[in-house]
Design a protein around this motif. Structure first.
Motif, PDB file in Angstrom:
ATOM      1  N   ALA A 101       5.374  -7.607  -3.370  1.00 24.64           N
ATOM      2  CA  ALA A 101       5.095  -6.818  -2.173  1.00 24.64           C
ATOM      3  C   ALA A 101       6.319  -6.766  -1.270  1.00 24.64           C
ATOM      4  O   ALA A 101       6.679  -5.701  -0.752  1.00 24.64           O
ATOM      5  CB  ALA A 101       3.901  -7.408  -1.415  1.00 24.64           C
ATOM      6  N   VAL A 102       6.987  -7.890  -1.084  1.00 25.18           N
ATOM      7  CA  VAL A 102       8.193  -7.929  -0.259  1.00 25.18           C
ATOM      8  C   VAL A 102       9.287  -7.085  -0.917  1.00 25.18           C
ATOM      9  O   VAL A 102       9.980  -6.309  -0.262  1.00 25.18           O
ATOM     10  CB  VAL A 102       8.660  -9.382  -0.030  1.00 25.18           C
ATOM     11  CG1 VAL A 102      10.018  -9.426   0.653  1.00 25.18           C
ATOM     12  CG2 VAL A 102       7.627 -10.146   0.789  1.00 25.18           C
ATOM     13  N   GLY A 103       9.435  -7.215  -2.230  1.00 24.71           N
ATOM     14  CA  GLY A 103      10.435  -6.430  -2.959  1.00 24.71           C
ATOM     15  C   GLY A 103      10.163  -4.939  -2.877  1.00 24.71           C
ATOM     16  O   GLY A 103      11.083  -4.139  -2.699  1.00 24.71           O
ATOM     17  N   SER A 104       8.897  -4.556  -2.987  1.00 28.07           N
ATOM     18  CA  SER A 104       8.541  -3.140  -2.893  1.00 28.07           C
ATOM     19  C   SER A 104       8.893  -2.572  -1.526  1.00 28.07           C
ATOM     20  O   SER A 104       9.374  -1.442  -1.418  1.00 28.07           O
ATOM     21  CB  SER A 104       7.051  -2.941  -3.175  1.00 28.07           C
ATOM     22  OG  SER A 104       6.787  -3.177  -4.541  1.00 28.07           O
ATOM     23  N   ARG A 105       8.673  -3.362  -0.474  1.00 27.98           N
ATOM     24  CA  ARG A 105       9.049  -2.909   0.872  1.00 27.98           C
ATOM     25  C   ARG A 105      10.568  -2.734   0.975  1.00 27.98           C
ATOM     26  O   ARG A 105      11.049  -1.787   1.583  1.00 27.98           O
ATOM     27  CB  ARG A 105       8.551  -3.887   1.935  1.00 27.98           C
ATOM     28  CG  ARG A 105       7.118  -3.635   2.352  1.00 27.98           C
ATOM     29  CD  ARG A 105       6.779  -4.353   3.636  1.00 27.98           C
ATOM     30  NE  ARG A 105       6.930  -5.797   3.559  1.00 27.98           N
ATOM     31  CZ  ARG A 105       6.020  -6.639   3.091  1.00 27.98           C
ATOM     32  NH1 ARG A 105       4.887  -6.170   2.625  1.00 27.98           N
ATOM     33  NH2 ARG A 105       6.253  -7.930   3.076  1.00 27.98           N
ATOM     34  N   ALA A 106      11.314  -3.657   0.378  1.00 26.56           N
ATOM     35  CA  ALA A 106      12.781  -3.567   0.427  1.00 26.56           C
ATOM     36  C   ALA A 106      13.280  -2.310  -0.292  1.00 26.56           C
ATOM     37  O   ALA A 106      14.266  -1.700   0.119  1.00 26.56           O
ATOM     38  CB  ALA A 106      13.415  -4.820  -0.180  1.00 26.56           C
ATOM     39  N   LEU A 107      12.602  -1.925  -1.360  1.00 20.81           N
ATOM     40  CA  LEU A 107      13.016  -0.770  -2.159  1.00 20.81           C
ATOM     41  C   LEU A 107      12.524   0.568  -1.613  1.00 20.81           C
ATOM     42  O   LEU A 107      13.063   1.620  -1.967  1.00 20.81           O
ATOM     43  CB  LEU A 107      12.502  -0.918  -3.593  1.00 20.81           C
ATOM     44  CG  LEU A 107      13.181  -1.953  -4.472  1.00 20.81           C
ATOM     45  CD1 LEU A 107      12.417  -2.116  -5.782  1.00 20.81           C
ATOM     46  CD2 LEU A 107      14.623  -1.576  -4.742  1.00 20.81           C
ATOM     47  N   ALA A 108      11.515   0.549  -0.757  1.00 21.14           N
ATOM     48  CA  ALA A 108      10.794   1.763  -0.366  1.00 21.14           C
ATOM     49  C   ALA A 108      11.705   2.875   0.153  1.00 21.14           C
ATOM     50  O   ALA A 108      11.589   4.028  -0.293  1.00 21.14           O
ATOM     51  CB  ALA A 108       9.721   1.432   0.665  1.00 21.14           C
ATOM     52  N   GLN A 109      12.593   2.583   1.078  1.00 19.41           N
ATOM     53  CA  GLN A 109      13.428   3.648   1.654  1.00 19.41           C
ATOM     54  C   GLN A 109      14.410   4.219   0.638  1.00 19.41           C
ATOM     55  O   GLN A 109      14.626   5.434   0.596  1.00 19.41           O
ATOM     56  CB  GLN A 109      14.172   3.129   2.881  1.00 19.41           C
ATOM     57  CG  GLN A 109      13.255   2.901   4.074  1.00 19.41           C
ATOM     58  CD  GLN A 109      14.032   2.410   5.267  1.00 19.41           C
ATOM     59  OE1 GLN A 109      14.664   1.359   5.207  1.00 19.41           O
ATOM     60  NE2 GLN A 109      14.008   3.165   6.350  1.00 19.41           N
ATOM     61  N   ALA A 110      15.004   3.366  -0.172  1.00 19.89           N
ATOM     62  CA  ALA A 110      15.935   3.856  -1.191  1.00 19.89           C
ATOM     63  C   ALA A 110      15.188   4.698  -2.227  1.00 19.89           C
ATOM     64  O   ALA A 110      15.683   5.756  -2.644  1.00 19.89           O
ATOM     65  CB  ALA A 110      16.660   2.691  -1.861  1.00 19.89           C
ATOM     66  N   GLU A 111      14.013   4.247  -2.628  1.00 17.91           N
ATOM     67  CA  GLU A 111      13.209   5.031  -3.577  1.00 17.91           C
ATOM     68  C   GLU A 111      12.868   6.394  -2.987  1.00 17.91           C
ATOM     69  O   GLU A 111      12.938   7.413  -3.693  1.00 17.91           O
ATOM     70  CB  GLU A 111      11.936   4.272  -3.946  1.00 17.91           C
ATOM     71  CG  GLU A 111      12.188   3.080  -4.817  1.00 17.91           C
ATOM     72  CD  GLU A 111      10.930   2.289  -5.135  1.00 17.91           C
ATOM     73  OE1 GLU A 111      10.928   1.606  -6.168  1.00 17.91           O
ATOM     74  OE2 GLU A 111       9.949   2.340  -4.365  1.00 17.91           O
TER      75      GLU A 111
END
Length: 146
Positions: free
Chosen positions: A60-70
């Motif tokens: 979940a933390v990793g997904s948040r970190a990736l969200a804007q770049a994705e």
């Protein structure tokens, strides 16, 4: 050409993602791996020693970190792979680049790490030393919001 873009949710990491997209806009055929690494979750391990719970929290933390770049890559219509790793960030990023057979790594010079005040982030410095492929440290233009 396959590039790993290191993402930690920082403005600097988003600059690296945008830099990668410029290659595609310029007509180059590039594949991308958007990767983030969560440092060991010692506090979570004390609160929830269940491995499955730890994996969900880290994911979940990793997904948040990736969200804007994705979102940037999706808006540009550029396909990408995603990776969420756990461990020591520099070593894991180098390992992920090797596993995906990347020919280069793009990353911001300063991220969300504890030593943000240093001239060049500690993770960036370590990746430069450990990687067997070229590493591009992307600086954001002064005053430009990524």
């Amino acid at each position: 050409m396959k590039i790993l873009v290191a993402v930690d949710g920082s403005p600097s990491a988003l600059c690296a993602a945008r830099y990668g997209l410029e290659f595609v806009r310029d007509g180059l055929r590039v594949e991308f791996v958007l990767a983030t690494v969560q440092e060991p979750t010692y506090l979570y391990e004390m609160l929830a020693p269940d491995a499955e719970v730890l994996e969900r929290v880290s994911g979940a933390v990793g997904s948040r970190a990736l969200a804007q770049a994705e979102a940037l890559f999706e808006a540009a219509g550029v396909p990408f792979e995603r990776e969420i790793g756990s461990g020591e960030p520099a070593a894991k990023l180098v390992e992920l680049a090797q596993r995906h057979e990347c020919t280069g790594i793009f990353m911001g010079g300063r991220g969300m790490g504890a030593l943000r005040g240093s001239l060049l982030g500690s993770v960036s410095q370590a990746v430069l030393q450990q990687a067997a492929v070229p590493v591009t440290i992307v600086k954001c233009e002064s005053g430009v919001e990524p």
